[in-house]
Scaffold this motif. Structure first.
Motif, mmCIF file in Angstrom:
data_model
loop_
_atom_site.group_PDB
_atom_site.id
_atom_site.type_symbol
_atom_site.label_atom_id
_atom_site.label_comp_id
_atom_site.label_asym_id
_atom_site.label_seq_id
_atom_site.Cartn_x
_atom_site.Cartn_y
_atom_site.Cartn_z
ATOM 1 N N ARG A 102 -39.231 -12.209 -11.021
ATOM 2 C CA ARG A 102 -38.783 -13.529 -11.771
ATOM 3 C C ARG A 102 -39.467 -13.812 -13.019
ATOM 4 N N ARG A 103 -39.372 -12.542 -13.541
ATOM 5 C CA ARG A 103 -39.545 -12.265 -15.025
ATOM 6 C C ARG A 103 -38.559 -11.965 -15.952
ATOM 7 N N GLY A 104 -37.378 -11.782 -15.378
ATOM 8 C CA GLY A 104 -36.165 -11.475 -16.061
ATOM 9 C C GLY A 104 -35.846 -9.906 -15.960
ATOM 10 N N ILE A 105 -36.770 -9.186 -15.421
ATOM 11 C CA ILE A 105 -36.512 -7.832 -15.207
ATOM 12 C C ILE A 105 -35.140 -7.523 -14.474
ATOM 13 N N GLY A 106 -34.786 -8.259 -13.480
ATOM 14 C CA GLY A 106 -33.467 -8.056 -12.641
ATOM 15 C C GLY A 106 -32.360 -8.116 -13.735
ATOM 16 N N GLY A 107 -32.215 -9.453 -14.402
ATOM 17 C CA GLY A 107 -31.315 -9.609 -15.272
ATOM 18 C C GLY A 107 -31.151 -8.714 -16.059
ATOM 19 N N ALA A 108 -32.229 -7.971 -16.705
ATOM 20 C CA ALA A 108 -32.202 -6.932 -17.697
ATOM 21 C C ALA A 108 -31.561 -5.818 -17.250
ATOM 22 N N LEU A 109 -31.995 -5.446 -15.857
ATOM 23 C CA LEU A 109 -31.488 -4.186 -15.281
ATOM 24 C C LEU A 109 -30.057 -4.440 -15.052
ATOM 25 N N LEU A 110 -29.427 -5.608 -14.927
ATOM 26 C CA LEU A 110 -28.051 -5.744 -14.455
ATOM 27 C C LEU A 110 -27.211 -5.421 -15.648
ATOM 28 N N GLU A 111 -27.522 -5.868 -16.754
ATOM 29 C CA GLU A 111 -26.601 -5.658 -17.963
ATOM 30 C C GLU A 111 -26.086 -4.321 -18.304
ATOM 31 N N PRO A 112 -27.144 -3.128 -18.276
ATOM 32 C CA PRO A 112 -26.567 -1.826 -18.345
ATOM 33 C C PRO A 112 -25.582 -1.495 -17.234
ATOM 34 N N LEU A 113 -25.948 -1.538 -15.981
ATOM 35 C CA LEU A 113 -24.978 -1.184 -14.885
ATOM 36 C C LEU A 113 -23.761 -1.967 -15.315
ATOM 37 N N ALA A 114 -23.743 -3.241 -15.289
ATOM 38 C CA ALA A 114 -22.306 -4.215 -15.629
ATOM 39 C C ALA A 114 -21.597 -3.521 -16.727
ATOM 40 N N ARG A 115 -22.175 -3.044 -17.778
ATOM 41 C CA ARG A 115 -21.672 -2.014 -18.825
ATOM 42 C C ARG A 115 -21.327 -0.982 -18.498
ATOM 43 N N TRP A 116 -22.012 -0.128 -17.442
ATOM 44 C CA TRP A 116 -21.404 1.005 -17.193
ATOM 45 C C TRP A 116 -20.151 0.789 -16.393
ATOM 46 N N PHE A 117 -19.990 -0.223 -15.450
ATOM 47 C CA PHE A 117 -18.842 -0.255 -14.545
ATOM 48 C C PHE A 117 -17.639 -0.714 -15.534
ATOM 49 N N VAL A 118 -18.067 -1.357 -16.686
ATOM 50 C CA VAL A 118 -16.789 -1.845 -17.466
ATOM 51 C C VAL A 118 -16.351 -0.522 -18.142
ATOM 52 N N GLN A 119 -17.358 0.195 -18.375
ATOM 53 C CA GLN A 119 -16.896 1.578 -19.222
ATOM 54 C C GLN A 119 -16.249 2.627 -18.186
ATOM 55 N N GLN A 120 -16.343 2.204 -16.860
ATOM 56 C CA GLN A 120 -15.473 3.132 -15.928
ATOM 57 C C GLN A 120 -14.273 2.472 -15.576
ATOM 58 N N ASP A 121 -14.036 1.136 -16.026
ATOM 59 C CA ASP A 121 -12.784 0.242 -15.854
ATOM 60 C C ASP A 121 -12.940 -0.135 -14.187
ATOM 61 N N ALA A 122 -14.017 -0.532 -13.787
ATOM 62 C CA ALA A 122 -14.342 -0.728 -12.573
ATOM 63 C C ALA A 122 -15.166 -2.270 -12.656
ATOM 64 N N ARG A 123 -13.958 -3.277 -12.796
ATOM 65 C CA ARG A 123 -14.267 -4.771 -12.905
ATOM 66 C C ARG A 123 -14.822 -5.243 -11.643
ATOM 67 N N ARG A 124 -13.930 -4.927 -10.678
ATOM 68 C CA ARG A 124 -14.436 -5.682 -9.289
ATOM 69 C C ARG A 124 -15.547 -4.980 -8.620
#
Length: 164
Positions: A102-124
């Motif tokens: 509850r200090r924002g670490i989870g949200g900060a971790l979510l961003e690079p993984l989301a970016r990685w999925f987008v780079q892999q063209d894995a949107r869903r």
């Protein structure tokens, strides 16, 4: 706090974070011994990164990111390409040290993984988040939607990323 791609030397610490989190959570009520959990989880985390542990429907490409606080891993997130339930990616794990939640670490971790999925063209992207899991609220807050009574998903994981 630095969020970065994991290296092999981070895997031991990541498994320890996962074990501590599970032992301290009422959701994982069968997890009571931290050392036993670590011994069970370490081969999975290491195997996942090495490509020798394959969750159901997982494809070979995967990524793991850690939250590093002054040289200490305090959280991690992992995901892979997948064919599960018509999705293209799956968030496999995300754990943050119990005392630092509850200090924002989870949200900060979510961003690079989301970016990685987008780079892999894995949107869903799908997430194993049964209704009793306390993390379900976190994923819903970050734009995930119910897929069925058990699973959540992002129809387009790029919506997780900050605008701009």
């Amino acid at each position: 706090m630095e969020i970065r791609a994991a290296v092999e030397s981070d895997l031991d610490a990541a498994a320890r974070v996962q074990a501590r989190t599970m032992v301290h959570s009422d959701y994982y009520d069968e997890s009571t011994d931290q050392q036993r959990e670590y011994e069970r989880l370490h081969p999975r985390v290491a195997g996942y990164c090495a490509g020798t542990y394959h969750p159901g429907h997982a494809l070979a490409k995967r990524a793991l990111f850690v939250a590093d606080e002054e040289g200490r891993v305090v959280g991690f997130i992992a995901g892979h390409l997948s064919t599960r339930m018509g999705c293209e990616g799956e968030l496999q794990w995300m754990f943050v040290e119990p005392a630092l939640q509850r200090r924002g670490i989870g949200g900060a971790l979510l961003e690079p993984l989301a970016r990685w999925f987008v780079q892999q063209d894995a949107r869903r992207v799908i997430i194993d988040a049964p209704p009793a899991n306390p993390c379900r609220a976190f994923y819903l807050k970050h734009g995930a939607r119910p897929l069925d009574g058990y699973w959540l998903y992002w129809p387009d994981v790029e919506t997780v990323l900050p605008i701009g």
